[in-house]
Enzyme design. Structure first.
Site, PDB file in Angstrom:
ATOM      1  N   HIS C  34       0.929  -1.348   0.359  1.00 38.42           N
ATOM      2  CA  HIS C  34       0.201  -0.611   0.033  1.00 38.42           C
ATOM      3  C   HIS C  34       1.332   1.125  -0.026  1.00 38.42           C
ATOM      4  O   HIS C  34       1.250   2.573  -0.695  1.00 38.42           O
ATOM      5  CB  HIS C  34      -0.919   0.131   1.291  1.00 38.42           C
ATOM      6  CG  HIS C  34      -1.644   0.754   1.501  1.00 38.42           C
ATOM      7  ND1 HIS C  34      -2.600   0.789   0.273  1.00 38.42           N
ATOM      8  CD2 HIS C  34      -1.737   2.061   2.039  1.00 38.42           C
ATOM      9  CE1 HIS C  34      -3.583   2.004   0.814  1.00 38.42           C
ATOM     10  NE2 HIS C  34      -2.921   3.107   2.085  1.00 38.42           N
ATOM     11  N   HIS C  80     -10.549   2.667  -1.565  1.00 38.69           N
ATOM     12  CA  HIS C  80     -10.456   2.326  -0.314  1.00 38.69           C
ATOM     13  C   HIS C  80     -11.478   1.503  -0.059  1.00 38.69           C
ATOM     14  O   HIS C  80     -12.233   1.043   0.130  1.00 38.69           O
ATOM     15  CB  HIS C  80     -11.270   3.752   0.211  1.00 38.69           C
ATOM     16  CG  HIS C  80     -10.348   4.019   1.640  1.00 38.69           C
ATOM     17  ND1 HIS C  80     -11.615   4.870   2.909  1.00 38.69           N
ATOM     18  CD2 HIS C  80      -9.327   3.696   1.929  1.00 38.69           C
ATOM     19  CE1 HIS C  80     -10.001   3.890   3.261  1.00 38.69           C
ATOM     20  NE2 HIS C  80      -8.884   4.353   2.947  1.00 38.69           N
TER      21      HIS C  80
END
Lengths: 226, 86, 721
Positions: C34, C80
Site C-alpha cells: 500500500h 478505499h
C-alpha cells in the site's frame, strides 16, 4: 450596501453567497465569524447554507446557540432584512426567528436537484420585484429540507401571509409544499433552495433571471431605505 | 406467549471515536454553563414490540433479527438489548 | 502487521542490528504494498509524467497542472476498497477524506470530486445491494458536508466483485500558482500534527480483514468525521495565505510512520519526534499504536517557531487540536522517542524505500481463446432487448446516485452529472472538463485494449464538452501480484496506457496502484480506472435541446467488437469475443474533428458511444430530450454486419452529433476536411426510438416508456428486495 454573511464552523456556501453578492450584484458583503459580534453598519444579513457543526444533533441547532445569533435577533427586531438559505433557514428556525421545523426529506436521502418555486408573498425584502405566483427555477441540496408545521400554525402562516415560496409540485413532503417562509414582520426570510446557485446564466441551465430577482429585490429594498 | 417491548441501543464500540457526541459536548453543552458534564455518546435506539414466550426469548429473537439483517455493523458498533413487559 | 522473513533479514542488514519493536512496526507499515508500491513501482516509470503544463515539486501527493493566468489545477485519485468491503459507509467516506487531503497538501482548495463505485450483482445479491447503498451514502455524507461537489463518476456491477466493493475517488483542486506549497524545511523547523486525535481506529489498515486486531472495543475501520475535515481545510488554507507552512503532508495509510518518513525522505532531512506529544484519543495507547494508527483527518505540518504562534491561533479559531511533535534535524534519520528515550532511530532512506520487486509474469491461460467470436441466436424482439438493456444496472440512469450528491455547491458546475463529462468554470475564464472511466468487462477479455479503451473513452467524454485532454490519472486495481498471470494483466494494461499517453501526449499526472483485490471467489477482473482532465480555453459546448427535424451524424466506424459488451454479457451471459480496440490515428482524427465542430457552434450536442453501443447512445439522446428519432442502420459507418453488432458493439472513437438541419452542409464540409468516417444516420421527431434495417423497422420503442424505465430502474433495484 453592507451585507453580513455569517460564517459558522461547517458553513460551506458562504463563499458562493459572497461571490454572488459582490461580483454579480455589486453589494459590499463581509464575512462575520460566528463568535464575534455582528458589525453595526449592516444593511442586511445572510445566513448561508452548509453543514454548521456537521449537522450534529439536529441541523442548525448548535449554530442557533452561537453568540452572533443574539445580535441577529436584535437587528431582526429593527426590521433589517435577514435571509437564511438552506442550513441558514434551519438555523433561523432553530433559533426561533422563524416558525416550523425542518425534517428529513421523505425520501430519507440527501436531494440535489432543480425544482420550480412559486412566489406566494411578494412583499418581503427578497421578493418585492416578483409578480405573485411567478415561477423560479432553482436547485435544492439538502437532507433535512422537509418543512413541517402543525395545521394550526399552517393556518396562521397563511392568514399572516408568511408563506413566501412553495414548490410547484411535491418535492420532499413538506407541509403544503412550503419551500420558504418569513416572520410576521416579513423582514426575516428563510428558504431551502439556493438562489446563489441560480443567479448566473453560466451555471443555471434554465433561466437565471427569476433567482436574480431575489437579490435585486434586496437592492431595491435597501436602496429605498437609504 | 406475551408482548414485550425490546429496546435496541446501537452505538460505536467504546474505543471508536464518536464525532457527533464530541461536537454536542464541546460546541453546545460545554459552551453553556453546564461544566459538570464530561462525556456525551450518541446512540440510535430502535423500540421493538414483539410477541414471544418469555422476556429472554424476546431478547434473543431481537438480537437474532439485528444480526441477520445487519441492523448494526459489528465492525464498528455494539448493541445493548433491554426487554420490558409491554 | 509484520515483515516477511526475508524482509526482516534485509532490514537487519541495512541497519546493522536488530530493529526495535517500534522500528519493526514503522518499517512494516512503510514497506507494505500500500505504501511502498514495491511490486509496481519499477514498471510505473514507463508512464510519461511530463508535459508543458505539468508542474513538478517534491513531496506532492497530487499532480499539478498550469492552467494559465497564474492558476493551477491539482488532481489525484485514491481507492478505499478493502475498508469499504467491510464497512461501506465509513470506508467510502474516509476514502473521500483521504484524497481531499492530498489535494490540500499542495496548497490548493479542493473544488470537485468524482467517484467510481463497483459491486457485485445487485439484482440478485442482497449483500451487494447493502454495500452499494451504504457506500453511496458514505460518499454523499462526506462530500456534501465539506461543500465539495461530487460532479461525476461511474457505477458498475459485475459478479467478479461479489462480497467486495471498489470505491475510487478522484479529487480536483484549484488555486493560485504562487500559493502552491513549495515543500522545504530547515534545521530546527518544527513538526506539527494537526487535526483529529490519534486513536486505535484504523490500526493495521489494509491488512485488517485477516488481522487479529479486530476486537470488542476497537476496529481497523476508520470513523469518518467530515466536520473536522472541513475545519482543517479552512484552517490550512488560511495558514497557506499567511505563508505559515513550509511543508505539509496528509496522514493516510501507515499513519505517522509513513507521513514522517516520507516527508523526511522527500525533503532530504531528518525528523526527531516524541510520541508523548501526539494528542491521542485514549490515554493508554502504546507508542507503536500511535505510530501506525490510521485515524483520519490529520495533517503533518512543518513550520518554524515564529510562524507556529500564528498557526496555533488559526487552529484555535477553528477549534482544531494541534501538537508540536518534533523538529527537523539534518542526519536523515527518523528518530522516535518516548519519555525521552529512543524507541526508533533509523535512516529515512531505509524506511521510505522498500526494495522494489521484479515479479514474474505469464500470459493467463484463460486468454488463449477468449477473443474467439461467437454467434448469438437471432433476436426475436429487438425492442424488448433494448428495453431490457436500458433497465440493466450498468446502463440504467445513475440519477439515484448523483441526486444524493451535492453537485452544485461551489457554483462552478457548468455541465452537471448525467452528461458525458462534467465541466467546472475556473476563475480565469477557462473551463475544466473531467471524467473517470473503467471497463473491467473489456479489460478482462483484453487487458491491454481494455485499458486503452478506458483511457480513450474518458478522452471522448471530455472532448464532447469541447475540452482538449491535458492530463490523466490512472488507478490500477488488480488482484494478487504474486500470481504471475495477474501480474501479466497488470503489465499489459500499464503498457497499453503508456502507449496511448505517449502517442496522444497526455501526461500521467497522478495515480495509484491497488493490488491484492481478492474476493472469496478469487481475484477481481483487471480494473484500471482512468481519469482525464480537459481544458476549455474559450467556452464549453452548451448542450441545447433537440427539436423535431434536427439531424444526427455519426462519426467513427462501428466494428465487429462485441467482446466485453453489455449486450454479450447481460443479454447472452457470454464472457468473451473480440474486445474493442482503439485505432490511434482514427481516434485522434475524430477527436480533432469533434473539437472543431464544437468550436464552430454549428452543433447542439455531442455524445460518445460506449456502454450498450449505438443503440443505447441514441436512446440516451432521446430520453434526455424527450423526443423520438429514426436511425437507419444501413447508414452507420463501418463494415456491413448483423444488426445486433451494429446496434450493440462498443467500438471506440465514435461520436453522435446533433444539429439543426440547416447546418448539414457546413458540417459535412468540415468533417470531410478532417477526413473522418461519418454519415448522417437519422433525424429526430415523433415519440418513439426507431431503428430500421434495410428499410424494415427493427426497434420501435416509446420514448416515454424507455425514459421511465431507464430513470427508475436502479432506484427500484435498491429499494425493493
Amino acid at each position: 450596501m453592507n451585507v453580513g454573511v455569517i460564517v459558522f464552523p461547517g458553513s460551506n456556501c458562504d463563499r458562493d453567497m459572497f461571490h454572488v453578492l459582490s461580483d454579480v450584484f455589486h453589494m459590499t458583503p463581509q464575512y462575520c465569524w460566528h463568535d464575534k459580534p455582528l458589525p453595526e453598519n449592516l444593511d442586511a444579513v445572510v445566513l448561508p447554507g452548509g453543514f454548521s457543526y456537521g449537522d450534529r444533533l439536529r441541523a442548525g441547532v448548535i449554530a442557533a446557540h452561537s453568540p452572533i445569533i443574539q445580535d441577529v435577533k436584535k437587528i431582526a427586531e429593527k426590521g433589517i432584512p435577514i435571509l437564511g438559505v438552506c442550513n441558514g433557514f434551519q438555523i433561523l428556525v432553530e433559533s426561533g426567528l422563524l416558525p416550523g421545523v425542518l425534517l428529513k426529506n421523505d425520501s430519507l436521502n440527501f436531494m440535489c436537484e432543480w425544482t420550480n418555486l412559486t412566489v406566494e408573498n411578494n412583499k418581503t425584502p427578497f421578493t418585492n420585484k416578483f409578480e405573485l405566483n411567478e415561477k423560479i427555477p432553482i436547485p435544492i441540496a439538502n437532507g433535512d429540507g422537509r418543512y413541517f408545521v402543525d395545521d394550526e400554525t399552517l393556518k396562521q402562516l397563511e392568514r399572516k401571509n408568511q408563506i413566501v415560496f412553495k414548490y410547484d409540485q411535491v418535492v420532499n413532503g413538506s407541509s403544503n409544499q412550503i419551500a420558504g417562509v418569513c416572520n410576521e414582520d416579513g423582514n426575516v426570510v428563510g428558504m431551502m433552495p439556493h438562489p446563489e446557485r441560480a443567479a448566473e446564466p453560466e451555471i443555471n441551465p434554465h433561466d437565471n433571471k427569476p433567482s436574480s430577482l431575489i437579490f435585486e429585490s434586496l437592492l431595491k429594498k435597501i436602496g429605498a431605505n437609504n | 406467549m406475551g408482548d414485550y417491548r425490546v429496546h435496541v441501543t446501537i452505538e460505536n464500540k467504546p474505543g471508536i471515536s464518536d464525532p457527533e457526541g464530541k461536537t454536542i459536548l464541546n460546541d453546545l453543552v460545554l459552551k453553556g454553563t453546564h461544566q459538570s458534564v464530561s462525556k456525551i455518546n450518541t446512540a440510535k435506539m430502535l423500540k421493538f414490540t414483539i410477541t414471544e414466550n418469555s422476556k429472554e426469548s424476546a431478547k434473543s429473537k431481537v438480537k437474532e433479527i439485528c444480526d441477520e439483517l445487519r441492523i448494526y455493523n459489528s465492525m464498528v458498533s455494539v448493541v445493548t438489548i433491554d426487554a420490558f413487559d409491554a | 502487521m509484520s515483515l516477511e522473513p526475508h524482509e526482516l533479514e534485509e532490514l537487519k542488514l541495512k541497519i546493522g542490528r536488530d530493529p526495535t519493536s517500534t522500528e519493526l512496526q514503522i518499517v512494516a507499515a512503510e514497506w507494505s504494498e500500500h505504501c511502498s508500491y514495491k511490486s509496481s513501482k519499477k514498471h510505473l516509470k514507463i508512464l510519461p509524467m511530463d508535459g508543458p503544463l505539468v508542474i513538478n515539486e517534491k513531496g506532492y501527493d497530487s499532480g499539478v497542472l498550469d492552467v494559465g493566468d497564474g492558476y493551477v489545477v491539482t488532481a489525484h485519485i485514491e481507492s478505499h476498497n478493502h475498508p469499504s468491503a467491510v464497512e461501506p459507509y465509513g470506508g467510502a467516506a474516509t476514502g473521500v477524506g483521504g484524497v481531499i487531503r492530498d489535494i490540500l497538501s499542495a496548497g490548493t482548495r479542493p473544488i470537485a470530486l468524482l467517484d467510481g463505485l463497483r459491486f457485485g450483482d445487485i439484482e440478485k445479491d442482497q449483500h451487494a445491494k447493502w454495500l452499494f447503498k451504504n457506500a453511496v451514502k458514505g460518499v454523499a455524507d462526506y462530500g456534501n458536508c465539506l461543500g465539495i461537489p461530487t460532479v461525476g463518476g461511474e457505477v458498475e456491477f459485475d459478479e467478479c466483485y461479489a462480497d467486495y466493493a471498489m470505491v475510487d475517488v478522484a479529487a480536483i483542486g484549484f488555486g493560485k500558482k504562487e500559493n502552491l506549497i513549495k515543500n522545504h524545511a530547515k534545521k530546527g523547523d518544527l513538526v506539527v500534527l494537526m487535526g483529529g486525535a490519534t486513536g486505535r481506529d484504523g490500526i493495521g489498515g489494509s491488512q485488517f480483514a485477516s488481522d487479529s486486531l479486530e476486537s470488542e472495543n476497537r476496529s481497523a475501520v476508520q470513523i469518518p468525521d467530515p466536520f473536522i475535515e472541513k475545519l482543517i481545510i479552512e484552517a490550512i488554507l488560511e495558514a497557506r495565505n499567511e505563508k505559515l507552512i513550509h511543508a505539509m503532508k496528509d496522514l493516510g495509510g501507515g499513519g505517522l510512520s509513513c507521513a514522517v518518513s516520507e516527508t523526511a525522505d522527500a525533503l532530504d532531512i531528518g525528523i526527531e519526534m516524541d510520541v508523548d506529544n501526539v494528542h491521542t484519543r485514549e490515554s493508554d495507547m502504546h507508542s507503536d499504536e500511535i505510530m501506525v494508527s490510521e485515524s483520519q483527518e490529520r495533517m503533518l505540518i512543518i513550520t518554524d517557531s515564529v510562524k507556529l504562534v500564528k498557526f496555533q491561533d488559526i487552529c484555535n479559531k477553528f477549534r482544531i487540536e494541534c501538537s508540536v511533535i518534533g523538529h527537523v534535524t539534518f542526519d536523515n534519520k527518523m528518530h522516535v522517542k518516548k519519555d525521552g528515550k529512543t524507541i526508533a532511530n533509523i535512516s529515512t532512506d531505509v524506511v521510505a524505500n522498500a526494495t522494489l520487486l521484479d515479479l514474474p509474469s505469464k500470459k493467463p491461460e484463460y486468454l488463449e481463446n477468449i477473443e474467439d467470436k461467437k454467434s448469438f441466436p437471432p433476436l426475436s424482439d429487438y425492442s424488448e432487448v433494448m428495453l431490457k438493456l436500458l433497465a440493466s444496472p450498468n446502463i440504467a440512469s445513475k440519477i439515484w446516485v448523483y441526486g444524493q450528491y451535492d453537485h452544485e455547491v461551489g457554483i462552478r458546475t457548468v455541465v452537471k452529472p448525467g452528461y458525458d463529462a462534467s465541466v467546472l468554470r475556473l476563475d480565469n475564464g477557462k473551463f475544466l472538463s473531467i471524467k473517470i472511466d473503467g471497463n473491467p468487462k473489456q479489460c478482462y477479455v483484453n487487458p491491454r485494449e481494455g485499458a486503452i479503451g478506458c483511457f480513450e473513452e474518458a478522452c471522448r467524454n471530455v472532448v464532447c464538452t469541447g475540452a482538449k485532454p491535458i492530463g490523466m490519472l490512472d488507478h490500477l486495481q488488480f488482484g494478487n501480484p504474486r500470481d504471475p498471470e495477474i501480474f501479466w494483466t497488470f503489465l499489459e494494461s500499464l503498457n497499453g496506457l503508456t502507449d496511448f499517453a505517449k502517442d496522444f501526449e497526455i501526461p500521467c499526472i497522478g495515480g495509484k496502484v491497488s493490488l491484492y483485490n481478492e474476493t472469496p471467489k478469487g481475484s477481481i477482473k483487471p480494473t484500471p480506472v482512468i481519469g482525464v482532465i480537459g481544458l476549455i480555453d474559450k467556452k464549453p459546448l452548451r448542450v441545447q435541446k433537440i427539436n423535431t427535424d434536427d439531424c444526427l451524424i455519426m462519426i467513427g466506424n462501428t466494428k465487429d467488437e462485441l467482446g466485453g459488451s453489455e449486450y454479450s454479457e447481460y443479454i447472452h451471459k457470454f464472457i468473451g469475443g473480440k474486445c474493442p480496440a482503439v485505432d490511434f490515428s482514427e481516434s485522434k482524427k475524430n477527436m480533432n474533428a469533434v473539437l472543431e465542430l464544437i468550436e464552430t457552434e454549428l452543433i447542439k450536442s455531442a455524445h460518445d458511444c460506449s456502454k450498450g453501443g449505438l443503440a443505447v447512445a441514441v436512446s440516451e439522446l432521446c430520453m434526455t430530450n424527450l423526443i423520438g428519432c429514426t436511425v437507419s442502420l444501413d447508414d452507420v459507418p463501418g463494415d456491413k454486419m448483423d444488426a445486433d453488432k451494429i446496434l450493440f458493439s462498443e467500438s471506440h472513437s465514435r461520436y453522435l452529433v446533433t444539429f439543426e438541419r440547416k447546418n448539414l452542409q457546413n458540417l459535412e464540409e468540415l468533417l470531410k476536411k478532417h477526413n473522418v468516417s461519418f454519415k448522417t444516420i437519422g433525424g429526430f421527431g415523433g415519440e418513439s426510438i426507431r431503428f430500421t434495417d434495410n428499410s424494415k423497422s427493427l426497434i420501435d420503442l416509446s420514448v416515454d416508456k424507455a425514459q421511465k424505465t431507464w430513470l427508475n430502474s436502479l432506484k427500484e433495484m435498491v429499494m425493493h428486495a
